[in-house]
Design an enzyme around this catalytic site. Structure first.
Site, mmCIF file in Angstrom:
data_model
loop_
_atom_site.group_PDB
_atom_site.id
_atom_site.type_symbol
_atom_site.label_atom_id
_atom_site.label_comp_id
_atom_site.label_asym_id
_atom_site.label_seq_id
_atom_site.Cartn_x
_atom_site.Cartn_y
_atom_site.Cartn_z
ATOM 1 N N ARG A 1 0.845 -1.189 0.000
ATOM 2 C CA ARG A 1 0.000 0.000 0.000
ATOM 3 C C ARG A 1 0.884 1.243 0.000
ATOM 4 O O ARG A 1 1.981 1.247 0.548
ATOM 5 C CB ARG A 1 -0.917 0.019 1.224
ATOM 6 C CG ARG A 1 -1.919 -1.127 1.268
ATOM 7 C CD ARG A 1 -2.766 -1.067 2.528
ATOM 8 N NE ARG A 1 -3.787 -2.113 2.542
ATOM 9 C CZ ARG A 1 -3.600 -3.319 3.050
ATOM 10 N NH1 ARG A 1 -2.433 -3.652 3.598
ATOM 11 N NH2 ARG A 1 -4.577 -4.209 3.030
ATOM 12 N N LYS B 1 -2.940 -1.701 8.231
ATOM 13 C CA LYS B 1 -4.406 -1.676 8.119
ATOM 14 C C LYS B 1 -5.045 -2.817 8.898
ATOM 15 O O LYS B 1 -6.048 -2.630 9.584
ATOM 16 C CB LYS B 1 -4.806 -1.740 6.636
ATOM 17 C CG LYS B 1 -6.289 -1.537 6.403
ATOM 18 C CD LYS B 1 -6.599 -1.442 4.921
ATOM 19 C CE LYS B 1 -8.086 -1.177 4.706
ATOM 20 N NZ LYS B 1 -8.408 -1.066 3.263
ATOM 21 N N ARG C 1 -0.683 -0.850 -6.790
ATOM 22 C CA ARG C 1 -1.038 -2.072 -6.058
ATOM 23 C C ARG C 1 -2.041 -2.900 -6.856
ATOM 24 O O ARG C 1 -1.927 -4.124 -6.953
ATOM 25 C CB ARG C 1 -1.594 -1.678 -4.692
ATOM 26 C CG ARG C 1 -2.077 -2.800 -3.794
ATOM 27 C CD ARG C 1 -2.399 -2.181 -2.436
ATOM 28 N NE ARG C 1 -3.238 -3.020 -1.611
ATOM 29 C CZ ARG C 1 -2.801 -3.970 -0.785
ATOM 30 N NH1 ARG C 1 -1.509 -4.236 -0.729
ATOM 31 N NH2 ARG C 1 -3.634 -4.664 -0.032
ATOM 32 N N HIS D 1 -4.255 -9.180 2.507
ATOM 33 C CA HIS D 1 -5.700 -9.236 2.743
ATOM 34 C C HIS D 1 -6.020 -10.352 3.736
ATOM 35 O O HIS D 1 -5.343 -11.382 3.773
ATOM 36 C CB HIS D 1 -6.456 -9.475 1.438
ATOM 37 C CG HIS D 1 -6.558 -8.254 0.586
ATOM 38 N ND1 HIS D 1 -6.861 -8.299 -0.753
ATOM 39 C CD2 HIS D 1 -6.396 -6.938 0.887
ATOM 40 C CE1 HIS D 1 -6.890 -7.072 -1.241
ATOM 41 N NE2 HIS D 1 -6.615 -6.230 -0.265
ATOM 42 N N TYR E 1 -10.563 -6.380 -6.128
ATOM 43 C CA TYR E 1 -9.832 -6.472 -7.387
ATOM 44 C C TYR E 1 -10.508 -7.448 -8.363
ATOM 45 O O TYR E 1 -9.843 -8.131 -9.125
ATOM 46 C CB TYR E 1 -8.394 -6.941 -7.130
ATOM 47 C CG TYR E 1 -7.634 -6.044 -6.178
ATOM 48 C CD1 TYR E 1 -7.076 -4.857 -6.610
ATOM 49 C CD2 TYR E 1 -7.486 -6.388 -4.838
ATOM 50 C CE1 TYR E 1 -6.383 -4.042 -5.746
ATOM 51 C CE2 TYR E 1 -6.792 -5.576 -3.954
ATOM 52 C CZ TYR E 1 -6.250 -4.397 -4.428
ATOM 53 O OH TYR E 1 -5.562 -3.583 -3.562
#
Length: 374
Positions: free
Chosen positions: A206, A238, A317, A340, A350
């Site tokens: 990121r 995150k 990304r 993720h 995505y």
């Protein structure tokens, strides 16, 4: 002059000019100054209603001055209500408030702000903003008024009473194909962002993770980058899954080696010590990258690449995911590489780039950019 009683308070209403003025008697303050807040209106009945509302506010502990506006409320919240937030987040909220809240409703007195005012404001903003941005400006105002409530400046949060309309369709994120990625790499050659762009593209980290990366988290011998922090509250990533150690493609290692040597020369010339704790990506004067600097410089790169300026740094990304997927890397592997928590997140965010497959990110990137590594 008529004298009336409102609850335990004595008030007077008298004619003044073309209307009437009402004064509420509150006794004396600690300095011995008489306290007589006033309200004005066209009729005695209107003034009496305002005095009753004033008494209700006093009994509820509300102490806001009549001139306290929505703009004052937002500025107080930005200054005092976001102490746990990063400077970047505060700046982002301030920008949204300056452009989309204060010009439209900022001058309204907070006590007089109505749900109708906010409905009209949101409907007008819906003509220019995406639904996500509408939610954000509504949340900003809602939280600012809540902050004012906690400080006894207003009785209720009128922002709780309105619904958010449907806004404009937001611009979907895009991904570079191989030819576009090559063009961006060529366009970045003369940019101070060159190493930043290449590492983001090769590793899929990121943009806030890349800006926070330090040399202590780069192992040139093992050819890895440890993603442990980001430019978020308290420097956290995150999610927990976002904390990961990534193998870097050979070309990326080569770029990092060159950058590390250049930094060493700079340190030697300046007498700087403890350099391995420094940020990997920073400006020539030592200042860290911020989101606006990166966004501005990245637009220059994409323009130079001939693909236009309608691109965001975060789409490097997306491009990482797209390039891996095009080379038949499995969703599970891509999810692990980008940090993720599940393949559901990867496939949802995505979904246009994902195709089923299997292998390792750095290995595949070596194959994709095989002519780049020395």
């Amino acid at each position: 002059m008529a004298t009336i009683h409102i609850g335990k308070y004595q008030a007077s209403i008298y004619q003044e000019g073309k209307g009437y003025t009402g004064a509420l008697s509150l006794g004396f303050d600690a300095q011995g100054k008489r306290q007589r807040p006033k309200r004005k209106g066209r009729t005695k009945a209107e003034v009496k209603e305002k005095l009753i509302a004033l008494v209700e506010e006093l009994e509820a502990g509300v102490t806001t001055e009549e001139g306290y506006t929505v703009e004052d409320c937002i500025n107080d919240w930005l200054a005092r209500g976001l102490k746990a937030r990063s400077q970047g987040t505060v700046a982002s909220y301030r920008s949204m408030a300056i452009h989309h809240i204060i010009p439209q409703v900022g001058q309204i007195k907070l006590k007089k702000l109505t749900a109708d005012d906010l409905d009209d404001w949101l409907d007008e903003r819906a003509e220019v903003l995406a639904t996500r941005s509408l939610r954000l400006i509504h949340q900003i105002l809602q939280r600012a008024i809540r902050h004012a409530q906690k400080r006894d400046k207003v009785k209720r949060n009128v922002a709780d009473l309105v619904d958010i309309p449907e806004g404009q369709a937001g611009r979907p994120s895009k991904a570079l194909n191989f030819d576009q990625a090559e063009a961006v790499i060529r366009g970045a050659r003369s940019s101070p962002l060159m190493a930043y762009v290449i590492i983001c593209l090769l590793c899929g980290i990121r943009t806030e993770e890349a800006r926070a990366l330090r040399w202590t988290e780069v192992d040139l011998k093992e050819q890895t980058v440890a993603v442990y922090r980001s430019e978020r509250v308290k420097g956290d990533t995150k999610t927990k899954k976002s904390r990961r150690v990534l193998k870097v493609a050979r070309w990326g290692v080569q770029i990092l080696n060159e950058l590390h040597k250049a930094r060493a020369v700079e340190r030697l010339a300046s007498g700087e010590r403890g350099a391995d704790t420094a940020l990997v990506f920073r400006r020539e004067d030592g200042r860290p990258y911020d989101r606006w600097y990166v966004r501005r410089e990245f637009k220059k790169i994409t323009t130079a690449a001939g693909i236009g300026e309608d691109w965001c740094p975060r789409e490097l990304r997306h491009s990482f995911v797209s390039l891996l997927s095009a080379h038949r890397v499995a969703s599970e592997e891509i999810a692990r590489l980008v940090g993720h928590s599940s393949t559901h997140v990867t496939e949802t965010v995505y979904r246009q780039e994902i195709r089923p497959a299997l292998t390792d990110g750095a290995v595949v990137m070596d194959k994709i950019f095989k002519s780049r590594a020395g």
